[in-house]
Design a protein around this motif. Sequence first.
Motif, PDB file in Angstrom:
ATOM      1  N   TYR A 164       0.835  -1.203   0.000  1.00  0.00           N
ATOM      2  CA  TYR A 164       0.000   0.000   0.000  1.00  0.00           C
ATOM      3  C   TYR A 164       0.870   1.254   0.000  1.00  0.00           C
ATOM      4  N   ILE A 165       1.886   1.280   0.843  1.00  0.00           N
ATOM      5  CA  ILE A 165       2.767   2.442   0.921  1.00  0.00           C
ATOM      6  C   ILE A 165       3.467   2.680  -0.415  1.00  0.00           C
ATOM      7  N   ILE A 166       3.937   1.604  -1.034  1.00  0.00           N
ATOM      8  CA  ILE A 166       4.617   1.717  -2.330  1.00  0.00           C
ATOM      9  C   ILE A 166       3.656   2.234  -3.398  1.00  0.00           C
ATOM     10  N   LYS A 167       2.445   1.714  -3.408  1.00  0.00           N
ATOM     11  CA  LYS A 167       1.466   2.113  -4.413  1.00  0.00           C
ATOM     12  C   LYS A 167       1.042   3.569  -4.257  1.00  0.00           C
ATOM     13  N   GLU A 168       0.812   4.009  -3.017  1.00  0.00           N
ATOM     14  CA  GLU A 168       0.328   5.374  -2.769  1.00  0.00           C
ATOM     15  C   GLU A 168       1.403   6.434  -3.010  1.00  0.00           C
ATOM     16  N   LYS A 169       2.671   6.047  -2.874  1.00  0.00           N
ATOM     17  CA  LYS A 169       3.786   6.970  -3.110  1.00  0.00           C
ATOM     18  C   LYS A 169       3.695   8.228  -2.239  1.00  0.00           C
ATOM     19  N   LYS A 170       3.295   8.029  -0.990  1.00  0.00           N
ATOM     20  CA  LYS A 170       3.232   9.123  -0.029  1.00  0.00           C
ATOM     21  C   LYS A 170       3.984   8.712   1.234  1.00  0.00           C
ATOM     22  N   PRO A 171       4.556   9.678   1.937  1.00  0.00           N
ATOM     23  CA  PRO A 171       5.269   9.354   3.179  1.00  0.00           C
ATOM     24  C   PRO A 171       4.297   9.102   4.336  1.00  0.00           C
ATOM     25  N   GLN A 172       3.726   7.901   4.360  1.00  0.00           N
ATOM     26  CA  GLN A 172       2.790   7.551   5.427  1.00  0.00           C
ATOM     27  C   GLN A 172       3.549   7.401   6.749  1.00  0.00           C
ATOM     28  N   PRO A 173       3.048   7.961   7.831  1.00  0.00           N
ATOM     29  CA  PRO A 173       3.714   7.810   9.128  1.00  0.00           C
ATOM     30  C   PRO A 173       3.846   6.331   9.506  1.00  0.00           C
ATOM     31  N   LEU A 174       5.066   5.896   9.741  1.00  0.00           N
ATOM     32  CA  LEU A 174       5.335   4.481   9.999  1.00  0.00           C
ATOM     33  C   LEU A 174       6.375   4.352  11.105  1.00  0.00           C
ATOM     34  N   SER A 175       6.129   3.424  12.013  1.00  0.00           N
ATOM     35  CA  SER A 175       7.074   3.172  13.102  1.00  0.00           C
ATOM     36  C   SER A 175       7.131   1.681  13.397  1.00  0.00           C
ATOM     37  N   GLY A 176       8.323   1.184  13.719  1.00  0.00           N
ATOM     38  CA  GLY A 176       8.485  -0.227  14.080  1.00  0.00           C
ATOM     39  C   GLY A 176       8.670  -1.150  12.901  1.00  0.00           C
ATOM     40  N   MET A 177       8.614  -0.614  11.685  1.00  0.00           N
ATOM     41  CA  MET A 177       8.719  -1.434  10.481  1.00  0.00           C
ATOM     42  C   MET A 177       9.650  -0.748   9.485  1.00  0.00           C
ATOM     43  N   THR A 178      10.553  -1.514   8.900  1.00  0.00           N
ATOM     44  CA  THR A 178      11.421  -1.005   7.843  1.00  0.00           C
ATOM     45  C   THR A 178      11.399  -1.995   6.677  1.00  0.00           C
ATOM     46  N   PHE A 179      11.669  -1.493   5.468  1.00  0.00           N
ATOM     47  CA  PHE A 179      11.770  -2.382   4.304  1.00  0.00           C
ATOM     48  C   PHE A 179      12.448  -1.636   3.160  1.00  0.00           C
ATOM     49  N   THR A 180      12.799  -2.410   2.149  1.00  0.00           N
ATOM     50  CA  THR A 180      13.437  -1.861   0.942  1.00  0.00           C
ATOM     51  C   THR A 180      12.510  -2.049  -0.249  1.00  0.00           C
ATOM     52  N   ILE A 181      12.397  -1.017  -1.063  1.00  0.00           N
ATOM     53  CA  ILE A 181      11.587  -1.101  -2.281  1.00  0.00           C
ATOM     54  C   ILE A 181      12.501  -1.566  -3.409  1.00  0.00           C
ATOM     55  N   SER A 182      12.195  -2.744  -3.939  1.00  0.00           N
ATOM     56  CA  SER A 182      13.023  -3.300  -5.007  1.00  0.00           C
ATOM     57  C   SER A 182      12.721  -2.613  -6.342  1.00  0.00           C
ATOM     58  N   LYS A 183      13.495  -2.931  -7.349  1.00  0.00           N
ATOM     59  CA  LYS A 183      13.314  -2.301  -8.660  1.00  0.00           C
ATOM     60  C   LYS A 183      11.980  -2.661  -9.300  1.00  0.00           C
ATOM     61  N   ASP A 184      11.410  -3.801  -8.928  1.00  0.00           N
ATOM     62  CA  ASP A 184      10.109  -4.184  -9.466  1.00  0.00           C
ATOM     63  C   ASP A 184       8.953  -3.666  -8.593  1.00  0.00           C
ATOM     64  N   LYS A 185       9.256  -2.700  -7.714  1.00  0.00           N
ATOM     65  CA  LYS A 185       8.258  -2.020  -6.880  1.00  0.00           C
ATOM     66  C   LYS A 185       7.557  -2.955  -5.885  1.00  0.00           C
ATOM     67  N   THR A 186       8.302  -3.903  -5.369  1.00  0.00           N
ATOM     68  CA  THR A 186       7.790  -4.762  -4.302  1.00  0.00           C
ATOM     69  C   THR A 186       8.693  -4.577  -3.076  1.00  0.00           C
ATOM     70  N   ALA A 187       8.169  -4.975  -1.915  1.00  0.00           N
ATOM     71  CA  ALA A 187       8.922  -4.793  -0.672  1.00  0.00           C
ATOM     72  C   ALA A 187       9.768  -6.022  -0.375  1.00  0.00           C
ATOM     73  N   LYS A 188      10.975  -5.788   0.071  1.00  0.00           N
ATOM     74  CA  LYS A 188      11.828  -6.888   0.506  1.00  0.00           C
ATOM     75  C   LYS A 188      12.591  -6.444   1.751  1.00  0.00           C
ATOM     76  N   ASN A 189      13.213  -7.414   2.404  1.00  0.00           N
ATOM     77  CA  ASN A 189      13.964  -7.135   3.636  1.00  0.00           C
ATOM     78  C   ASN A 189      13.087  -6.442   4.687  1.00  0.00           C
ATOM     79  N   ILE A 190      11.872  -6.932   4.833  1.00  0.00           N
ATOM     80  CA  ILE A 190      10.963  -6.350   5.828  1.00  0.00           C
ATOM     81  C   ILE A 190      11.433  -6.737   7.225  1.00  0.00           C
TER      82      ILE A 190
END
Length: 259
Positions: A164-190
């Motif tokens: 959802y965060i990747i799709k919306e392309k907005k800085p949604q307030p987030l805490s306690g969770m980190t991840f990397t956006i891969s080149k294919d626009k999916t989350a990894k290393n959550i």
Amino acid sequence: MVKLKKYNGFLKLFVIFLTLFFIYSCSSKNYNLTKIEGKQLPITEKGAETPEIESFIKPYRDHINKDLDSVLAYAPETLDKSNGKWQTTIGCLLADVCVQRGNLVFKKRENKTIDLCLLNHGGIRAILPKGNVTTRTAFEIMPFENNLVVIALKGQQIEDIAAYIIKEKKPQPLSGMTFTISKDKTAKNIMIQGKPFDVNKVYYVATNDYLANGGDSMTFFAKGVEKFDLNYKLRDVLIDYFKEVDTIPAPRDIRITEE
């Protein structure tokens, strides 16, 4: 005030008299509407004031303004939601505070711990300006009557949050969770609270009741297996935090990265 009440009472009786007179007259005669006229009557703020009412309200207004303008903490720099692609200082602060303050209630009531927090970028309605921070500041940032709630989500829904965060392309307030956006626009290393994400685990996610009910298209919250309303308004969360600290920090840690 007595004169005002008498005047209002007389006015009500006069209106009733005119209404009854009009009904009686219309019932005995036939009338045809031939013309409607109107004119604009300008109303100014000063002209609309009633001295009696103003003098009655003033002590209450002064008392409220005194409470709202009482200094609670100090901000060494302005925190703004417009600066940042995937995260902002004010967004990270709000999410961090919800985890911190929310856990005080959640642990005591349910003997459980909040894993992460997700809020919405649009829910931040003002900056946190440099200088003295007051109760009014909290009302300006969070003017809504939203409660802090905790939703128990399965691993699949945690992945949905990242998507959802990747799709919306907005800085949604987030805490306690980190991840990397891969080149294919999916989350990894959550990572959740610094530990590798486990898709088979249930995580406790803090948010507000508007989002928990599907607001801003956050439909993944509806798939939660449990819901806990902490009966703690986000505005009060902020106010309690401001009272607790002397100087408000600006979070600098990176939570979302791109390849």
